[in-house]
Each structure stands twice: as structure tokens, then as C-alpha cells.
Design a protein around this motif. Structure first.
Motif, mmCIF file in Angstrom:
data_model
loop_
_atom_site.group_PDB
_atom_site.id
_atom_site.type_symbol
_atom_site.label_atom_id
_atom_site.label_comp_id
_atom_site.label_asym_id
_atom_site.label_seq_id
_atom_site.Cartn_x
_atom_site.Cartn_y
_atom_site.Cartn_z
ATOM 1 N N UNK A 19 0.834 -1.197 0.000
ATOM 2 C CA UNK A 19 0.000 0.000 0.000
ATOM 3 C C UNK A 19 0.874 1.254 0.000
ATOM 4 N N UNK A 20 0.436 2.295 -0.691
ATOM 5 C CA UNK A 20 1.176 3.552 -0.778
ATOM 6 C C UNK A 20 1.196 4.253 0.576
ATOM 7 N N UNK A 21 2.272 4.975 0.823
ATOM 8 C CA UNK A 21 2.408 5.736 2.068
ATOM 9 C C UNK A 21 1.352 6.837 2.115
ATOM 10 N N UNK A 22 0.722 7.038 3.283
ATOM 11 C CA UNK A 22 -0.293 8.077 3.416
ATOM 12 C C UNK A 22 0.226 9.295 4.170
ATOM 13 N N UNK A 23 1.338 9.125 4.908
ATOM 14 C CA UNK A 23 1.934 10.253 5.612
ATOM 15 C C UNK A 23 3.450 10.235 5.421
ATOM 16 N N UNK A 24 4.065 11.392 5.570
ATOM 17 C CA UNK A 24 5.522 11.493 5.484
ATOM 18 C C UNK A 24 6.126 11.156 6.843
ATOM 19 N N UNK A 25 7.447 11.074 6.917
ATOM 20 C CA UNK A 25 8.128 10.781 8.172
ATOM 21 C C UNK A 25 7.862 11.856 9.226
ATOM 22 N N UNK A 26 7.628 13.093 8.767
ATOM 23 C CA UNK A 26 7.363 14.181 9.708
ATOM 24 C C UNK A 26 5.881 14.312 10.072
ATOM 25 N N UNK A 27 5.010 13.466 9.505
ATOM 26 C CA UNK A 27 3.606 13.462 9.872
ATOM 27 C C UNK A 27 2.675 14.178 8.920
ATOM 28 N N UNK A 28 3.192 14.724 7.820
ATOM 29 C CA UNK A 28 2.324 15.390 6.852
ATOM 30 C C UNK A 28 1.509 14.356 6.072
ATOM 31 N N UNK A 29 0.266 14.662 5.823
ATOM 32 C CA UNK A 29 -0.613 13.757 5.072
ATOM 33 C C UNK A 29 -0.403 13.996 3.582
ATOM 34 N N UNK A 30 -0.189 12.899 2.842
ATOM 35 C CA UNK A 30 0.026 12.991 1.394
ATOM 36 C C UNK A 30 -1.325 12.845 0.703
ATOM 37 N N UNK A 31 -1.744 13.829 -0.124
ATOM 38 C CA UNK A 31 -3.022 13.706 -0.836
ATOM 39 C C UNK A 31 -2.931 12.632 -1.922
ATOM 40 N N UNK A 32 -4.096 12.093 -2.327
ATOM 41 C CA UNK A 32 -4.134 11.042 -3.337
ATOM 42 C C UNK A 32 -3.482 11.458 -4.646
ATOM 43 N N UNK A 33 -3.605 12.720 -5.016
ATOM 44 C CA UNK A 33 -3.046 13.189 -6.277
ATOM 45 C C UNK A 33 -1.519 13.223 -6.277
ATOM 46 N N UNK A 34 -0.892 13.227 -5.107
ATOM 47 C CA UNK A 34 0.560 13.312 -5.017
ATOM 48 C C UNK A 34 1.227 11.965 -4.720
ATOM 49 N N UNK A 35 0.425 10.914 -4.484
ATOM 50 C CA UNK A 35 1.001 9.609 -4.168
ATOM 51 C C UNK A 35 1.649 8.997 -5.400
ATOM 52 N N UNK A 36 2.803 8.392 -5.182
ATOM 53 C CA UNK A 36 3.500 7.719 -6.265
ATOM 54 C C UNK A 36 3.148 6.235 -6.266
ATOM 55 N N UNK A 37 3.205 5.631 -7.438
ATOM 56 C CA UNK A 37 2.950 4.204 -7.575
ATOM 57 C C UNK A 37 4.071 3.438 -6.865
ATOM 58 N N UNK A 38 3.697 2.499 -6.013
ATOM 59 C CA UNK A 38 4.684 1.714 -5.286
ATOM 60 C C UNK A 38 5.454 0.797 -6.228
ATOM 61 N N UNK A 39 6.696 0.537 -5.920
ATOM 62 C CA UNK A 39 7.535 -0.360 -6.707
ATOM 63 C C UNK A 39 8.017 -1.522 -5.855
ATOM 64 N N UNK A 40 7.220 -1.869 -4.851
ATOM 65 C CA UNK A 40 7.571 -2.918 -3.909
ATOM 66 C C UNK A 40 6.336 -3.763 -3.664
ATOM 67 N N UNK A 41 6.510 -5.059 -3.535
ATOM 68 C CA UNK A 41 5.367 -5.917 -3.292
ATOM 69 C C UNK A 41 5.773 -7.279 -2.769
ATOM 70 N N UNK A 42 4.763 -8.102 -2.471
ATOM 71 C CA UNK A 42 4.968 -9.442 -1.952
ATOM 72 C C UNK A 42 4.547 -10.460 -2.996
#
Length: 92
Positions: A19-42
């Protein structure tokens, strides 16, 4: 993980993206329009490999793959990617 009714053929692998990250390390919420496609999976399912190339990944491995690798597939409400083993860049 639930039982999957898909068996990839030859050197193909079925991957469930992380699943894509929803917050940054500092706690800022990332909007859906700014989320990048993940390149990691199981890895969820693995084919038998080819005559010349046995499979190196196995079910449960966490892998990194190319940004535009694979074909998206939605099965029972869950999103998966199916791709050739050669499109996998690394096992984490």
C-alpha cells in the motif's frame, strides 16, 4: 494471505503491491493526487519457470520491480500485478 486461484505460467509471478504511504516521516498527510505508484510488493504465486531458467523467487518474498512493469489485475477486490521474473529488480 488467502488462497489464490491463479497459477502463473512459465516464468511469470503474481505480486501484491504494498500500500502507498499516506503520511511522510514528519507526519504530513500525502493527498491522493501526489502519491507515487509503489515499486515494492509481496510474491503471492509463482510459475514453474522455463526449461532453461528455474525460478529464483518464491512465495512470500518481498521484491522491488520496475515502475511500469507488469499488468494490473483485480481479483476479488484486491489489486495484483502479474509480470515476468525478469521484470523483478531485487529481492528485499
Amino acid at each position: 494471505m488467502s488462497e489464490i486461484n491463479i497459477k502463473p505460467l512459465a516464468d511469470r509471478v503474481l505480486i501484491e503491491p504494498v500500500a502507498a504511504e499516506t503520511t511522510t516521516a514528519s507526519g504530513l498527510i500525502i493527498p491522493d493526487s501526489a502519491k507515487e505508484k509503489q515499486q515494492k510488493g509481496t510474491v503471492v504465486a509463482v510459475g514453474n519457470g522455463t526449461k532453461d531458467e528455474p525460478m529464483t523467487v518464491k512465495i512470500g518474498d518481498t521484491v522491488l520491480y520496475g515502475k511500469y512493469a507488469g499488468t494490473e489485475l483485480i481479483l476479488e477486490g484486491t489489486e495484483y500485478l502479474i509480470m515476468r521474473e525478469a521484470d523483478i529488480l531485487a529481492i528485499v
